[in-house]
Design a protein around this motif. Structure first.
Motif, PDB file in Angstrom:
ATOM      1  N   LEU A  37      -3.385  -5.542   8.081  1.00  0.00           N
ATOM      2  CA  LEU A  37      -3.760  -4.503   7.129  1.00  0.00           C
ATOM      3  C   LEU A  37      -2.969  -4.713   5.856  1.00  0.00           C
ATOM      4  O   LEU A  37      -1.727  -4.584   5.850  1.00  0.00           O
ATOM      5  CB  LEU A  37      -3.493  -3.108   7.708  1.00  0.00           C
ATOM      6  N   ARG A  38      -3.645  -5.099   4.805  1.00  0.00           N
ATOM      7  CA  ARG A  38      -3.038  -5.386   3.498  1.00  0.00           C
ATOM      8  C   ARG A  38      -1.905  -6.384   3.634  1.00  0.00           C
ATOM      9  O   ARG A  38      -0.838  -6.254   3.041  1.00  0.00           O
ATOM     10  CB  ARG A  38      -2.520  -4.098   2.845  1.00  0.00           C
ATOM     11  N   GLY A  39      -2.149  -7.414   4.500  1.00  0.00           N
ATOM     12  CA  GLY A  39      -1.205  -8.507   4.647  1.00  0.00           C
ATOM     13  C   GLY A  39      -0.151  -8.326   5.711  1.00  0.00           C
ATOM     14  O   GLY A  39       0.607  -9.249   5.993  1.00  0.00           O
ATOM     15  N   GLU A  40      -0.073  -7.163   6.366  1.00  0.00           N
ATOM     16  CA  GLU A  40       0.924  -6.912   7.398  1.00  0.00           C
ATOM     17  C   GLU A  40       0.250  -6.847   8.767  1.00  0.00           C
ATOM     18  O   GLU A  40      -0.805  -6.240   8.907  1.00  0.00           O
ATOM     19  CB  GLU A  40       1.665  -5.611   7.140  1.00  0.00           C
ATOM     20  N   PRO A  41       0.850  -7.490   9.777  1.00  0.00           N
ATOM     21  CA  PRO A  41       0.236  -7.469  11.102  1.00  0.00           C
ATOM     22  C   PRO A  41       0.253  -6.074  11.707  1.00  0.00           C
ATOM     23  O   PRO A  41       1.202  -5.314  11.524  1.00  0.00           O
ATOM     24  CB  PRO A  41       1.104  -8.432  11.915  1.00  0.00           C
ATOM     25  N   SER A  42      -0.804  -5.781  12.450  1.00  0.00           N
ATOM     26  CA  SER A  42      -0.909  -4.480  13.144  1.00  0.00           C
ATOM     27  C   SER A  42      -1.482  -4.739  14.517  1.00  0.00           C
ATOM     28  O   SER A  42      -2.666  -5.074  14.661  1.00  0.00           O
ATOM     29  CB  SER A  42      -1.788  -3.510  12.366  1.00  0.00           C
ATOM     30  N   ASN A  43      -0.622  -4.580  15.539  1.00  0.00           N
ATOM     31  CA  ASN A  43      -1.013  -4.886  16.909  1.00  0.00           C
ATOM     32  C   ASN A  43      -1.102  -3.599  17.746  1.00  0.00           C
ATOM     33  O   ASN A  43      -0.320  -3.378  18.665  1.00  0.00           O
ATOM     34  CB  ASN A  43      -0.011  -5.858  17.539  1.00  0.00           C
ATOM     35  N   GLY A  44      -2.065  -2.776  17.364  1.00  0.00           N
ATOM     36  CA  GLY A  44      -2.253  -1.516  18.076  1.00  0.00           C
ATOM     37  C   GLY A  44      -2.558  -0.386  17.105  1.00  0.00           C
ATOM     38  O   GLY A  44      -2.755  -0.600  15.904  1.00  0.00           O
ATOM     39  N   MET A  45      -2.555   0.841  17.626  1.00  0.00           N
ATOM     40  CA  MET A  45      -2.849   1.995  16.776  1.00  0.00           C
ATOM     41  C   MET A  45      -2.128   3.222  17.312  1.00  0.00           C
ATOM     42  O   MET A  45      -2.091   3.465  18.525  1.00  0.00           O
ATOM     43  CB  MET A  45      -4.359   2.270  16.727  1.00  0.00           C
ATOM     44  N   ALA A  73       0.857  -1.200   0.000  1.00  0.00           N
ATOM     45  CA  ALA A  73       0.000   0.000   0.000  1.00  0.00           C
ATOM     46  C   ALA A  73       0.883   1.236   0.000  1.00  0.00           C
ATOM     47  O   ALA A  73       1.806   1.362   0.813  1.00  0.00           O
ATOM     48  CB  ALA A  73      -0.917   0.004   1.234  1.00  0.00           C
ATOM     49  N   ASP A  74       0.601   2.135  -0.947  1.00  0.00           N
ATOM     50  CA  ASP A  74       1.417   3.343  -1.079  1.00  0.00           C
ATOM     51  C   ASP A  74       1.228   4.324   0.073  1.00  0.00           C
ATOM     52  O   ASP A  74       2.134   5.083   0.410  1.00  0.00           O
ATOM     53  CB  ASP A  74       1.075   4.064  -2.400  1.00  0.00           C
ATOM     54  N   LYS A  75       0.042   4.340   0.684  1.00  0.00           N
ATOM     55  CA  LYS A  75      -0.257   5.352   1.707  1.00  0.00           C
ATOM     56  C   LYS A  75      -0.110   4.837   3.124  1.00  0.00           C
ATOM     57  O   LYS A  75      -0.461   5.527   4.078  1.00  0.00           O
ATOM     58  CB  LYS A  75      -1.676   5.892   1.508  1.00  0.00           C
ATOM     59  N   LEU A  76       0.410   3.634   3.276  1.00  0.00           N
ATOM     60  CA  LEU A  76       0.580   3.060   4.608  1.00  0.00           C
ATOM     61  C   LEU A  76       2.056   2.844   4.907  1.00  0.00           C
ATOM     62  O   LEU A  76       2.878   2.663   3.997  1.00  0.00           O
ATOM     63  CB  LEU A  76      -0.181   1.734   4.729  1.00  0.00           C
ATOM     64  N   ILE A  98       2.939  -2.118  14.103  1.00  0.00           N
ATOM     65  CA  ILE A  98       1.727  -1.316  13.916  1.00  0.00           C
ATOM     66  C   ILE A  98       1.766  -0.670  12.531  1.00  0.00           C
ATOM     67  O   ILE A  98       2.783  -0.076  12.145  1.00  0.00           O
ATOM     68  CB  ILE A  98       1.589  -0.214  14.979  1.00  0.00           C
ATOM     69  N   VAL A  99       0.687  -0.855  11.779  1.00  0.00           N
ATOM     70  CA  VAL A  99       0.549  -0.214  10.470  1.00  0.00           C
ATOM     71  C   VAL A  99      -0.124   1.134  10.674  1.00  0.00           C
ATOM     72  O   VAL A  99      -1.134   1.237  11.370  1.00  0.00           O
ATOM     73  CB  VAL A  99      -0.275  -1.081   9.502  1.00  0.00           C
ATOM     74  N   CYS A 100       0.455   2.184  10.053  1.00  0.00           N
ATOM     75  CA  CYS A 100      -0.061   3.551  10.257  1.00  0.00           C
ATOM     76  C   CYS A 100      -0.192   4.261   8.913  1.00  0.00           C
ATOM     77  O   CYS A 100       0.668   4.109   8.041  1.00  0.00           O
ATOM     78  CB  CYS A 100       0.885   4.327  11.181  1.00  0.00           C
ATOM     79  N   GLY A 101      -1.256   5.019   8.764  1.00  0.00           N
ATOM     80  CA  GLY A 101      -1.479   5.756   7.516  1.00  0.00           C
ATOM     81  C   GLY A 101      -1.256   7.246   7.650  1.00  0.00           C
ATOM     82  O   GLY A 101      -1.485   7.995   6.699  1.00  0.00           O
ATOM     83  N   ALA A 102      -0.809   7.737   8.796  1.00  0.00           N
ATOM     84  CA  ALA A 102      -0.615   9.173   8.985  1.00  0.00           C
ATOM     85  C   ALA A 102       0.616   9.651   8.232  1.00  0.00           C
ATOM     86  O   ALA A 102       1.671   8.997   8.246  1.00  0.00           O
ATOM     87  CB  ALA A 102      -0.482   9.503  10.467  1.00  0.00           C
ATOM     88  N   LYS A 103       0.524  10.812   7.606  1.00  0.00           N
ATOM     89  CA  LYS A 103       1.638  11.354   6.826  1.00  0.00           C
ATOM     90  C   LYS A 103       2.795  11.775   7.707  1.00  0.00           C
ATOM     91  O   LYS A 103       3.943  11.788   7.265  1.00  0.00           O
ATOM     92  CB  LYS A 103       1.159  12.544   6.003  1.00  0.00           C
ATOM     93  N   ASN A 104       2.507  12.166   8.951  1.00  0.00           N
ATOM     94  CA  ASN A 104       3.594  12.646   9.811  1.00  0.00           C
ATOM     95  C   ASN A 104       4.260  11.543  10.625  1.00  0.00           C
ATOM     96  O   ASN A 104       5.075  11.814  11.501  1.00  0.00           O
ATOM     97  CB  ASN A 104       3.075  13.739  10.749  1.00  0.00           C
TER      98      ASN A 104
END
Length: 795
Positions: free
Chosen positions: A110-118, A59-62, A77-83
């Motif tokens: 998220l799109r195949g990658e584990p994310s354990n939190g936010m 994913a380009d935006k993650l 953790i997978v994150c989509g924030a720009k900062n």
């Protein structure tokens, strides 16, 4: 004003709950409108640090991150924030966390990658309505610490609805002072520091309007760091007080406003051309404000200007051209006292309302400007750095509000509050509030502090004593008062009796304005000069009424335009007549007026639907006059009046003194004033008709009454009322009743004459009247009528 409870407790920390504190403030006159938590409800959110950060492979935006939360393991953790980036510290919602809105954090992919939190943003934690990215924390934020503990989020924002007179509480300083007084505790204020100047740069200040701005302080600060950020602790205090963080310089001025209750402003020094001039606006001058809007300035608007242009609306809003931006390196800091009268209403006239105008138009402490300047300078040097010059002050001492001294009597406190308080307790309350006391034989001379604009009379001080002592602590004692019967003059008719008479006859009472249209009044009363108002509400309400006719006629027109076929109105009030001998050159006369128009009855199958006439209103007026028990003393005499129909108007006399008038509105006036159909009016002088004839008890005659009917032929111009009045005078005591029961013209009566059929009732209290006695009275009446009116008996 909204404020953080924790911030308040840094100044004064009474051992009471939030609810008790709110109740205490409300009972002291600072009404609490609401109490809200400063953040949403969430759990298991801690401080974390991003130790790895890379692009998501699918994913380009993650981004895929590893985050250290201080528990000995790194969390994917997978994150989509720009900062989001390597090394920053953030708030992390761990697996099992519950965020506002009952949003639960679980292990996921998220799109195949584990994310354990936010990684959390301000909005996701309920700290803001929206946010552009995740919330970045200072570098010294301890990894693993609970977010609620780190930000001290177990706090509430208290919203206080202050009355306009308590402007001293529009800052933490004033609120803390109140809470300290209410709990008899000292207030821990921030240490006042005097900033030593490190440069000599100043700007000259010129006061062209000293009555509006008697004190203005300015300070140059050079070489600030434009990339500096506002510290989190300050941003949080601003946020919890309902103020959005903008940039460090503006945030500092807003912080000082909330802390001390004193507005400040910062200019970009490089955009100022010459020194500061405080003046009023000039014709056709405009200013582009910080919000980008350009306003055309009114001539009475107080401005802050440099030598070439206006740069701010004083005490209201700064100008865009000199506002502090991200590229500003040098600033000029302003701290001024503006008179409330110079600011009041000005912001609203431009459709504005700012925190500064809200305070200045209510009044700020005229002695607080230097303290605010030093406090703002201290914070700015700590946050954005730079070098500060000396404080430049321009002051007009003659226009600074003078200290007020108010006398306070101990006996007066007991009289007003109904409870006697110990003198020591009163002195303690006054001193805690900041008042200086000097004892005298009756009580104290109280020196009022400059920030208490609302204190001017003794009762203001008594109110302060009462609210601090506690209204609930004042015992409920029933007042004791002696009742005195009010004097009622039996010989005077109450206006209520007149009103009820008219109401019972279908009239409705109205209240119209005492100032009327000059054109309508001059049309109805051209010979009576009007009193012109110097500052009228409008051009058609610019003169005082000389009668109640204009207002009543306008009301009838209003109703007729709304399809009301039958209108019967009355009003009692004052008319205003120019009179050099009266007080202030104006004679105020109490009058009762009425008006009827349309049909005599509402539409009904069993009643006649004819238009009203003169005699309908005359009957109503006679019903009013009958309340005097002296109807025979009144006489209707045909006379012309400039506002009435020449042939249908009369003056009303009482014992030969004019007391009113009645008639039909002149047809020419009806047309020009917008009336539809014939309209009839009356006006009575209340002072001349209120005197009542008191009833006198007499024994009832046990002897029979005798009736004699006579028909008198008189000239048709002779009024029947004149004839009846003359008969009463010559009839003597034996004439107990007199009635006109018929008027006849026609066959048997000469042209130009009429026959009046009159019934005479004769009775004596001492004996039965004989025929000779009755004939003597009748003969005397006929003879007198013949002499006065050339009347003759009809055959």
């Amino acid at each position: 004003m909204k404020f953080s409870e924790q911030w308040l407790r840094e100044w004064v920390n009474p051992a009471i709950s939030t609810e008790a504190l709110s109740e205490q403030l409300s009972m002291a006159g600072l009404e609490v409108d609401g109490v809200e938590p400063v953040a949403g409800e969430f759990t298991n959110v801690v401080v974390g640090q991003v130790v790895e950060c890379g692009q998501h492979p699918n994913a380009d935006k993650l981004q895929v991150t590893k985050v250290d939360t201080g528990d000995g393991e790194l969390h994917d953790i997978v994150c989509g924030a720009k900062n989001c980036r390597l090394g920053i510290k953030v708030f992390v919602a761990k697996v099992g966390a519950v965020l506002p809105g009952n949003f639960k954090i679980k292990k996921t992919k998220l799109r195949g990658e584990p994310s354990n939190g936010m990684l959390c943003s301000e909005s996701e934690l309920g700290l803001a309505d929206s946010s552009p990215g995740i919330m970045e924390l200072p570098e010294d934020a301890p990894v693993g610490q609970c977010a609620r503990e780190y930000l001290k989020l177990d706090d509430v924002s208290i919203d206080v609805d202050l009355t306009p007179n308590r402007s001293d509480c529009l800052g933490m300083l004033g609120l803390a002072r109140e809470v300290g007084v209410l709990n008899n505790m000292p207030v821990l204020q921030p240490e006042e520091k005097h900033i030593q100047p490190s440069i000599d740069d100043t700007l000259p200040i010129q006061l062209d309007a000293p009555e509006a701005c008697p004190r203005y302080l300015g300070r140059v600060i050079r070489d600030i760091n434009p990339t500096a950020t506002t510290p989190l602790w300050m941003m949080e205090k601003l946020r919890r007080s309902g103020v959005r963080a903008i940039d460090p310089v503006v945030d500092v001025t807003n912080y000082v406003l909330l802390e001390l209750g004193h507005p400040m402003h910062a200019f970009d020094l490089d955009q100022l051309e010459g020194g500061i001039v405080v003046r009023y606006s000039r014709p056709q001058e405009s200013l582009t404000l910080l919000d980008g809007n350009t306003v055309e300035l009114n001539e009475n608007t107080l401005l802050i200007a440099d030598e070439k242009k206006a740069v701010a609306m004083a005490g209201i809003f700064g100008g865009e051209g000199t506002g502090v931006t991200e590229s500003s390196h040098n600033i000029f800091l302003e701290s001024a006292f503006f008179a409330p009268t110079a600011i009041a209403g000005k912001a609203r006239s431009y459709g504005l309302h700012t925190d500064a105008s809200h305070r200045y138009e209510r009044g700020v402490d005229p002695q607080l400007q230097r303290r605010a300047m030093e406090r703002a300078t201290e914070l700015l040097l700590d946050i954005v750095g730079g070098e500060a010059g000396p404080v430049t002050e321009a002051v007009s001492g003659a226009h600074i509000p003078a200290d007020k001294t108010v006398e306070l009597r101990h006996a007066r406190i007991a009289h007003v509050l109904g409870v006697s308080l110990p003198e020591a307790r009163i002195e303690e309350i006054m001193q805690c509030l900041g008042f200086s006391l000097k004892a005298n034989e009756n009580g104290w001379s109280v020196l009022v502090p400059a920030y208490r604009f609302d204190i001017s009379i003794e009762e203001d001080l008594i109110e302060e004593v009462a609210r601090v002592y506690g209204y609930n602590n004042i015992p409920n004692t029933a007042p004791v008062a002696s009742l005195t019967m009010t004097r009622q003059q039996e010989a005077r008719v109450n206006i209520y009796a007149f009103s009820q008479t008219l109401i019972s006859r279908g009239f409705q009472e109205v209240i119209t304005y005492s100032f009327v249209d000059p054109k309508a009044q001059s049309r109805l009363h051209p010979s009576i000069p009007s009193i012109t108002l110097p500052h009228p509400i409008s051009a058609d309400m610019s003169v005082m009424r000389v009668s109640l006719f204009p207002g009543l006629i306008q009301t009838v027109v209003y109703n007729q335009k709304r399809q009301q076929p039958r209108v019967r109105l009355f009003e009692q009030g004052l008319r205003y007549i120019q009179d050099e001998n009266a007080e202030n050159g104006v004679r105020q006369e109490r009058v009762l007026s009425g008006i009827i128009a349309g049909t005599i009855n509402d539409e009904h199958w069993g009643m006649e639907a004819r238009p009203v006439d003169y005699f309908d209103l005359k009957g109503d007026v006679e019903a009013i006059l009958a309340k005097t028990n002296d109807l025979n003393s009144f006489e209707f005499v045909a006379e012309e009046h400039e506002s009435l129909h020449p042939g249908q108007s009369a003056s009303i006399y009482r014992n030969n003194e004019k007391v009113g008038l009645i008639g039909s509105v002149h047809p020419e006036h009806e047309r020009k004033l917008g009336l539809h159909g014939r309209t009839f009016v009356f006006e009575l002088d209340l002072d001349k008709i209120e005197q009542r004839q008191l009833p006198v008890s007499e024994s009832v005659s046990k002897f029979p009454a005798n009736r004699r009917d006579i028909a008198l032929i008189v000239d048709e111009n002779v009024a029947a009322g004149q004839v009846l009045s003359a008969i009463r005078k010559v009839g003597g005591n034996q004439l107990v009743d007199l009635k006109l029961f018929d008027i006849y013209t026609g066959q048997g009566i000469e042209p130009g004459q009429k026959s009046l059929a009159i019934a005479l009732t004769l009775q004596d209290k001492e004996r039965t009247l004989e025929e000779k006695d009755i004939n003597d009275v009748v003969d005397r009446v006929v003879e007198s009528m013949s002499e006065q009116f050339k009347a003759s008996l009809r055959d």
